[in-house]
Design an enzyme around this catalytic site. Structure first.
Site, PDB file in Angstrom:
ATOM      1  N   ASP A   8      32.216  -6.114  31.181  1.00 54.04           N
ATOM      2  CA  ASP A   8      31.700  -5.062  32.048  1.00 54.04           C
ATOM      3  C   ASP A   8      32.522  -5.111  33.333  1.00 54.04           C
ATOM      4  O   ASP A   8      33.529  -5.833  33.410  1.00 54.04           O
ATOM      5  CB  ASP A   8      30.194  -5.218  32.286  1.00 54.04           C
ATOM      6  CG  ASP A   8      29.829  -6.408  33.161  1.00 54.04           C
ATOM      7  OD1 ASP A   8      30.716  -7.213  33.539  1.00 54.04           O
ATOM      8  OD2 ASP A   8      28.633  -6.555  33.482  1.00 54.04           O
ATOM      9  N   CYS A  65      31.027 -11.003  31.491  1.00 57.65           N
ATOM     10  CA  CYS A  65      30.349 -10.214  32.510  1.00 57.65           C
ATOM     11  C   CYS A  65      30.218 -11.094  33.746  1.00 57.65           C
ATOM     12  O   CYS A  65      30.884 -12.127  33.840  1.00 57.65           O
ATOM     13  CB  CYS A  65      28.999  -9.670  32.016  1.00 57.65           C
ATOM     14  SG  CYS A  65      27.741 -10.884  31.607  1.00 57.65           S
ATOM     15  N   THR A  67      27.736 -13.073  34.850  1.00 59.78           N
ATOM     16  CA  THR A  67      27.200 -14.401  34.537  1.00 59.78           C
ATOM     17  C   THR A  67      27.445 -14.826  33.102  1.00 59.78           C
ATOM     18  O   THR A  67      27.340 -16.003  32.789  1.00 59.78           O
ATOM     19  CB  THR A  67      25.675 -14.443  34.760  1.00 59.78           C
ATOM     20  OG1 THR A  67      25.052 -13.524  33.853  1.00 59.78           O
ATOM     21  CG2 THR A  67      25.316 -14.122  36.195  1.00 59.78           C
ATOM     22  N   HIS A  98      29.429 -27.433  16.085  1.00 61.06           N
ATOM     23  CA  HIS A  98      28.062 -27.583  15.585  1.00 61.06           C
ATOM     24  C   HIS A  98      27.387 -26.265  15.231  1.00 61.06           C
ATOM     25  O   HIS A  98      26.511 -26.240  14.362  1.00 61.06           O
ATOM     26  CB  HIS A  98      27.197 -28.307  16.612  1.00 61.06           C
ATOM     27  CG  HIS A  98      27.662 -29.698  16.901  1.00 61.06           C
ATOM     28  ND1 HIS A  98      27.031 -30.515  17.797  1.00 61.06           N
ATOM     29  CD2 HIS A  98      28.712 -30.417  16.427  1.00 61.06           C
ATOM     30  CE1 HIS A  98      27.658 -31.673  17.859  1.00 61.06           C
ATOM     31  NE2 HIS A  98      28.687 -31.632  17.037  1.00 61.06           N
ATOM     32  N   HIS A 134      24.614 -29.207  10.111  1.00 62.56           N
ATOM     33  CA  HIS A 134      24.921 -28.049  10.924  1.00 62.56           C
ATOM     34  C   HIS A 134      24.840 -26.755  10.090  1.00 62.56           C
ATOM     35  O   HIS A 134      24.318 -25.738  10.575  1.00 62.56           O
ATOM     36  CB  HIS A 134      26.295 -28.174  11.580  1.00 62.56           C
ATOM     37  CG  HIS A 134      26.397 -29.339  12.501  1.00 62.56           C
ATOM     38  ND1 HIS A 134      25.508 -29.570  13.535  1.00 62.56           N
ATOM     39  CD2 HIS A 134      27.273 -30.366  12.538  1.00 62.56           C
ATOM     40  CE1 HIS A 134      25.846 -30.667  14.166  1.00 62.56           C
ATOM     41  NE2 HIS A 134      26.906 -31.172  13.584  1.00 62.56           N
TER      42      HIS A 134
END
Length: 142
Positions: A8, A65, A67, A98, A134
């Protein structure tokens, strides 16, 4: 390897740097926007990258973005997408080893370009372990 990437407005500048870094490493990169650092809605760009992955047009994705939180939340709504928000190298490594993450999410307002490149390289260079535990855990994602 083909990588689909989007951001963004908050991640635009870092996205451009990551694209240059990926191309220098020899990856084929599809830039899915945004194309200018003007306020925009991150879910629309997350969808473009998840669409590339689910259609088989890209093997991995990167979403950026401010955060990384919004992008990871939007991407993880899509079945088959395992988007990992990583702001350190250890998380990038573990998310691939994992969790077999297929999209890396980062926050441009949280980390700087140098760390972003280290995280990107770690994410791309780490392989899924294929350990039974996993594989079993990933199969429980709904």
């Amino acid at each position: 390897m083909k990588i689909s990437i989007a951001s963004d407005h908050g991640g635009y500048q870092l996205k451009q740097m990551v694209i240059d870094h990926l191309k220098a490493r020899g990856f084929e990169v599809t830039d899915r926007g945004c194309d200018v650092p003007v306020s925009c809605d991150y879910p629309l760009y997350a969808k473009k990258v998840t669409d590339d992955l689910t259609a088989g047009d890209a093997e991995l994705g990167i979403l950026i973005c401010g955060t990384g939180i919004g992008m990871s939340m939007a991407a993880n709504k899509v079945p088959g997408i395992r988007a990992a928000l990583c702001h350190d190298v250890f998380s990038a490594k573990a998310s691939k080893e994992h969790n077999n993450a297929n999209i890396l999410c980062m926050g441009a307002r949280v980390i700087g370009p140098g760390l972003a490149m280290m995280i990107t390289d770690t994410f791309l260079d780490t392989k899924f372990t294929q350990d039974e535990r996993h594989v079993r855990r990933i199969s429980q994602f709904s």
